[in-house]
Design a protein around this motif. Sequence first.
Motif, PDB file in Angstrom:
ATOM      1  N   VAL A 185      41.237  53.531  70.614  1.00 56.04           N
ATOM      2  CA  VAL A 185      39.858  53.278  70.179  1.00 56.04           C
ATOM      3  C   VAL A 185      39.183  52.302  71.132  1.00 56.04           C
ATOM      4  N   LEU A 186      39.904  51.236  71.506  1.00 53.25           N
ATOM      5  CA  LEU A 186      39.342  50.238  72.412  1.00 53.25           C
ATOM      6  C   LEU A 186      38.888  50.882  73.719  1.00 53.25           C
ATOM      7  N   HIS A 187      39.763  51.664  74.319  1.00 51.38           N
ATOM      8  CA  HIS A 187      39.433  52.283  75.616  1.00 51.38           C
ATOM      9  C   HIS A 187      38.271  53.264  75.482  1.00 51.38           C
ATOM     10  N   THR A 188      38.253  54.043  74.405  1.00 49.90           N
ATOM     11  CA  THR A 188      37.201  55.046  74.238  1.00 49.90           C
ATOM     12  C   THR A 188      35.856  54.392  73.966  1.00 49.90           C
TER      13      THR A 188
ATOM     14  N   HIS B 228      47.004  53.353  68.429  1.00 46.95           N
ATOM     15  CA  HIS B 228      45.716  53.904  67.975  1.00 46.95           C
ATOM     16  C   HIS B 228      44.576  52.927  68.268  1.00 46.95           C
ATOM     17  N   LEU B 229      44.808  51.646  68.042  1.00 48.68           N
ATOM     18  CA  LEU B 229      43.779  50.641  68.327  1.00 48.68           C
ATOM     19  C   LEU B 229      43.452  50.598  69.821  1.00 48.68           C
TER      20      LEU B 229
ATOM     21  N   LYS C 109      35.909  46.430  64.642  1.00 51.28           N
ATOM     22  CA  LYS C 109      35.866  45.116  63.982  1.00 51.28           C
ATOM     23  C   LYS C 109      37.231  44.419  64.110  1.00 51.28           C
ATOM     24  N   ARG C 110      38.305  45.159  63.891  1.00 57.95           N
ATOM     25  CA  ARG C 110      39.653  44.581  64.029  1.00 57.95           C
ATOM     26  C   ARG C 110      39.902  44.138  65.470  1.00 57.95           C
ATOM     27  N   LEU C 111      39.452  44.960  66.421  1.00 58.84           N
ATOM     28  CA  LEU C 111      39.643  44.628  67.842  1.00 58.84           C
ATOM     29  C   LEU C 111      38.880  43.356  68.208  1.00 58.84           C
TER      30      LEU C 111
ATOM     31  N   PRO D  73      43.549  47.819  81.834  1.00 62.48           N
ATOM     32  CA  PRO D  73      44.838  47.617  81.144  1.00 62.48           C
ATOM     33  C   PRO D  73      45.030  48.564  79.969  1.00 62.48           C
ATOM     34  N   ALA D  74      43.946  48.851  79.229  1.00 61.23           N
ATOM     35  CA  ALA D  74      44.060  49.787  78.105  1.00 61.23           C
ATOM     36  C   ALA D  74      44.377  51.190  78.614  1.00 61.23           C
ATOM     37  N   ALA D  75      43.728  51.581  79.730  1.00 61.64           N
ATOM     38  CA  ALA D  75      44.001  52.898  80.304  1.00 61.64           C
ATOM     39  C   ALA D  75      45.451  53.002  80.765  1.00 61.64           C
TER      40      ALA D  75
END
Length: 317
Positions: A17-20, A13-14, A46-48, A76-78
Amino acid sequence: MKYMSMFDKIDLHLIRVLHTVLTERSVSRAALKLGMYQPAVSAALKRLRELAGDPLLVRSGSGMMPTAAGLRMVEPAAEILRSAEVLFSDARSFDPTTARHTFSVAASDYLDPQFLPQLVIQLKAQAPNCPIEIHPLSADGDYRTHLAQGHVDVVIGNWPKPPGDLHLGRLFGDQIVSLVSIQHPAVRRGWDEAAWLAAEHIAPTPMHPGARGAIDDFLSSRGISRNIVARCPHFGLIPAMVAGSLLVLTTGRHYAERFVDQLPVKVLPCPIEFPRLLYYQLWHERTHASLAGRWLREQIKSVAASLRPAEAQDAVA
């Protein structure tokens, strides 16, 4: 340990969120795309930032811009998200035209010499992006272990009694005959059981010490044995050895007949009535429900049927 503690803090999930956030360059737009409330996206960002030790997304004029570290994370996230999507969708579907699954087959070279070439041609035509690995069945190979450990998907061969701990699909049956040089005395005189047993036979090297093939197992059950004077681990070379000697190769008719037009050899009936050779494909429970595995086994079955149209009744599901 530091890596593991970091890994434990990251979930899919993180990553989503990061990629989006990085591609939308907006927390509010990312929230809409993700179907989340904006405060939840802000909390995830914030966590990222804490995990990365970097702001990741900073204000630039009237909008937001990824930092250098953030830009490096986009692809990398993709890739992680694509891999996660494939992880379970592949288990539920298999499209040979787009799949990149590696197929691994162990096969006896006692098979029809056209079988493996035709199988590879068919697999490459229908699954062009799937690598294919062909392994031999040899004396130093433990095919049960290789199937269980995933080194091999399917094993193809003939066994007097197929192992009961593996799944089995019968491919075809074949009549046992002998292949001899056209100069062999039996071509002119014929032979009876005693002459056949006394002839100089060549046989494949056993798959493991002490093992006997279907032919010698059957002879042993009748309390007799043949005169084996030569063994060879390379079955495909034996017909040429037979062509220039008085050696006798006893095997399936379809294998033997492939060489009649290539070498000075002749197929003779055996004076002993053997049961038919039965060829199977074997696979482990590990791949039994796999759609890729099922597809591979169907291709093997169809190739076997195509090479023996007159014996289609011998192939069963």
